[in-house]
Design an enzyme around this catalytic site. Sequence first.
Site, PDB file in Angstrom:
ATOM      1  N   ASN A 146       0.829  -1.207   0.000  1.00 27.54           N
ATOM      2  CA  ASN A 146       0.000   0.000   0.000  1.00 27.54           C
ATOM      3  C   ASN A 146       0.864   1.259   0.000  1.00 27.54           C
ATOM      4  OD1 ASN A 146      -2.920  -0.354  -0.159  1.00 27.54           O
ATOM      5  ND2 ASN A 146      -2.707  -1.634   1.666  1.00 27.54           N
ATOM      6  N   HIS A 157      -8.518  -1.428   5.840  1.00 28.66           N
ATOM      7  CA  HIS A 157      -8.817  -2.741   6.418  1.00 28.66           C
ATOM      8  C   HIS A 157      -9.441  -3.621   5.333  1.00 28.66           C
ATOM      9  CE1 HIS A 157      -9.807  -5.682   9.533  1.00 28.66           C
ATOM     10  NE2 HIS A 157     -10.976  -5.801   8.940  1.00 28.66           N
ATOM     11  N   ASP A 203     -10.737  -1.121  14.360  1.00 26.03           N
ATOM     12  CA  ASP A 203     -11.319  -0.907  13.033  1.00 26.03           C
ATOM     13  C   ASP A 203     -12.725  -0.327  13.119  1.00 26.03           C
ATOM     14  OD1 ASP A 203      -9.003  -2.056  11.850  1.00 26.03           O
ATOM     15  OD2 ASP A 203      -9.800  -4.045  12.235  1.00 26.03           O
ATOM     16  N   ARG A 205       3.117   1.114  24.898  1.00 24.27           N
ATOM     17  CA  ARG A 205       2.617   1.633  23.624  1.00 24.27           C
ATOM     18  C   ARG A 205       2.675   3.173  23.588  1.00 24.27           C
ATOM     19  NH1 ARG A 205       0.140  -2.564  20.970  1.00 24.27           N
ATOM     20  NH2 ARG A 205      -0.778  -4.173  22.273  1.00 24.27           N
TER      21      ARG A 205
END
Lengths: 220, 220
Positions: free
Chosen positions: B13, B108, B144, B64
């Site tokens: 991508n 996605h 998502d 994170r």
Amino acid sequence: MRIGVLVSGSGTNLQAILDAVRDRDLHAQVAVVVSNKPGVKALERASEAGVPSVVLSHKDFANREAFDAEVVRELRARDVELVVLAGFMRIVTATLLDAFPDRVVNIHPSLLPSFPGVDAQGQALRAGVAIAGCTVHLVDGGMDSGAILAQAAVPVFATDDEESLRVRILAQEHRLFPQVLQWFAEGLVRIEQDAAGHKRVHVASESRATFASAIDAVES
Amino acid sequence: MRIGVLVSGSGTNLQAILDAVRDRDLHAQVAVVVSNKPGVKALERASEAGVPSVVLSHKDFANREAFDAEVVRELRARDVELVVLAGFMRIVTATLLDAFPDRVVNIHPSLLPSFPGVDAQGQALRAGVAIAGCTVHLVDGGMDSGAILAQAAVPVFATDDEESLRVRILAQEHRLFPQVLQWFAEGLVRIEQDAAGHKRVHVASESRATFASAIDAVES
């Protein structure tokens, strides 16, 4: 192939099926139309097509099973092989499903498994999807959860409300539903169970997917 | 428009975005590529296109948030305006999202809200859908679950396995992702919040839906 169509309302999908039979796109006969509501437009459509119809008011039965047993009796009396739910607003029970194993089909106005249940178009708009559609599927004991036979996709536009989206999807329903019934008539549909016990649909030499053409999109 | 692309792997991508920039279909500049893995093909692609890249191994950070804080520093150092997750296999935190409000996008490989999370193609095959696809969406704190920017649909064939379906969807990803980025570059994307607090996407004068053509379908 002898089809029984169960309806509750205006019956536009019934009309699409009757038209496909008339035009010989669908090699089948609508043997009977059963409505759970008296006086609905679907009954007029049956009458105009010369198809016998029966009204069975669910209010006259003690429970869903008793109602479904009477529906099964009517369908069997007409030698029905495939049962089509066309805007039938009742949950069907094992009484009906066991009488016609893998031969009860429904159409739902979403690309399942997204947006099962009521107001699928409203659900789609609220989720902000760019693509909506409809699904013809086998009916099982769940809510719009049976094996998928075919799907059609349509674009969603910024200007859409539930009505405009409903109309765009409905145009695809009217095309898709008779097509899938014709697959049954031609013996193209094979249903298997996978290792996990899920039913899988195989359609010989046909694509199970269709898309509203670019022209449809521009028109809307 | 200055884009930062976050990658973890082969970066097909990313390549589609770089090609669109080169071909002037995308009026933007890839300002930096950030990979959380060393030695991946995506870094080669950046290098070949003359785009600076940074490797930040998530293993070098306590959590994170600390990782995302460093990513934000790198993106800001390059004056990035839009953050693109292109096969980035890390969950991003509020540290990144708050630094680029409504300006973190992901692709996605499913028609969301169906099949979020990992192995979307496998999920689709197991569900027996006739239509699959991909979705470009804003990234929010969920899996998502962010507002949908655009979707592309593809047919699923009886002969498909996860790889053949992955490839068919990927072809649409490579087309759709640069197109949506170009909408941002042209200022066509407007994001609003509805009464329920859900973000809604409006794209001026463009359809957010695309369908694999009949020719694509026949080819497969």
